[in-house]
Write a protein that holds these residues in place. Structure first.
Motif, mmCIF file in Angstrom:
data_model
loop_
_atom_site.group_PDB
_atom_site.id
_atom_site.type_symbol
_atom_site.label_atom_id
_atom_site.label_comp_id
_atom_site.label_asym_id
_atom_site.label_seq_id
_atom_site.Cartn_x
_atom_site.Cartn_y
_atom_site.Cartn_z
ATOM 1 N N ALA A 130 94.631 117.723 126.438
ATOM 2 C CA ALA A 130 96.018 117.274 126.657
ATOM 3 C C ALA A 130 96.046 115.769 126.921
ATOM 4 N N ILE A 131 95.067 115.265 127.685
ATOM 5 C CA ILE A 131 95.002 113.823 127.964
ATOM 6 C C ILE A 131 94.787 113.059 126.646
ATOM 7 N N ALA A 132 93.892 113.584 125.809
ATOM 8 C CA ALA A 132 93.571 112.882 124.558
ATOM 9 C C ALA A 132 94.724 112.944 123.556
ATOM 10 N N LYS A 133 95.445 114.055 123.542
ATOM 11 C CA LYS A 133 96.449 114.264 122.488
ATOM 12 C C LYS A 133 97.850 113.778 122.875
ATOM 13 N N ARG A 134 98.102 113.620 124.178
ATOM 14 C CA ARG A 134 99.420 113.138 124.605
ATOM 15 C C ARG A 134 99.652 111.734 124.079
ATOM 16 N N TYR A 135 100.832 111.480 123.586
ATOM 17 C CA TYR A 135 101.124 110.102 123.151
ATOM 18 C C TYR A 135 102.619 109.838 123.280
ATOM 19 N N ALA A 136 102.954 108.564 123.282
ATOM 20 C CA ALA A 136 104.359 108.161 123.429
ATOM 21 C C ALA A 136 105.087 108.435 122.116
ATOM 22 N N THR A 137 105.752 109.575 122.073
ATOM 23 C CA THR A 137 106.447 109.999 120.857
ATOM 24 C C THR A 137 107.727 109.180 120.681
#
Ligand SMILES: Cc1cc2nc3c(=O)[nH]c(=O)nc-3n(C[C@H](O)[C@H](O)[C@H](O)COP(=O)(O)O)c2cc1C
Length: 199
Positions: free
Chosen positions: A6-13
């Motif tokens: 989740a940390i790696a895949k989260r991004y500012a959409t």
């Protein structure tokens, strides 16, 4: 999903595809993020959840027309609570009914009593800093639950207060639009661990 993923895949959409996140999923997310930590456990935040398209349209204009506001499923408006005296009173009353041991209650009560004398601006800064914690947790929980988010401070808080009819004690602090991404993450980069460390 694992926390690391989740940390790696989260991004500012930047843009969502308009699909609605089910209300019960939003409720579950809210139920998880209320476990965010805060100084003294005072929890100096409130959250306004917006999904009404008309209200989102008004808020869009108060967010420099950033695309997330119109395209998201739900917009969480995290507000810092500046009513320190009210929060301290609520905390002290609630600790007793929640079964917090008396020794802890005494210590917390003493610190809360001292904090009541904090200048209003200092308290506001502290409340704002605390309010970032559940907001970031919302990003991680959203990714864990299979949808996307963005943290945003590029908006007009006074306009948000007016549009949402918020009481004066609540300061709109950070936004977290939620939904299913319609964009791709930009390449991620951060400074390295050695650059973080103070030699
Ligand atoms: C406090 C804060 C405020 C931000 N404000 C905005 C914003 O107003 N609009 C926006 O598009 N992104 C905003 N971002 C997203 C950042 O630009 C983004 O987190 C950063 O570039 C790192 O990218 P990543 O989150 O995809 O890893 C904000 C992020 C944070 C933590």
């Amino acid at each position: 999903m694992e926390l690391r993923e989740a940390i790696a895949k989260r991004y500012a959409t930047k843009r969502f595809d308009g699909r609605a996140v089910p209300p019960e999923t939003i409720r579950e997310l809210l139920d998880l993020i209320r476990w965010a930590p805060s100084g003294l456990n005072i929890q100096p935040w409130r959250i306004k959840v917006v999904s009404d398209p008309e209200i989102k349209r008004e808020l869009h204009a108060a967010t420099y027309e950033e695309p997330q506001i119109l395209s998201c499923s739900h917009l969480l408006v995290f507000c810092a609570d500046t009513d320190l005296a009210g929060l301290a009173e609520r905390l002290i009353g609630r600790m007793e009914t929640e079964g917090v041991p008396e020794t802890t209650r005494t210590i917390v009560g003493e610190i809360a009593g001292e904090m009541r004398h904090m200048p209003a601006e200092a308290w506001k800064g502290y409340a704002v800093a605390n309010t970032y914690l559940p907001a970031f947790l919302a990003q991680l929980v959203a990714k864990d639950m299979g949808f996307d988010s963005c943290l945003m401070t590029h908006f007009e808080p006074v306009e948000y207060s007016r549009i949402l009819g918020l009481p004066a004690q609540l300061v709109p602090t950070i936004l977290c639009p939620l939904g299913y991404a319609a964009d791709q993450p930009l390449p991620k980069w951060r400074y390295g661990v050695d650059e973080l460390l103070i030699p």
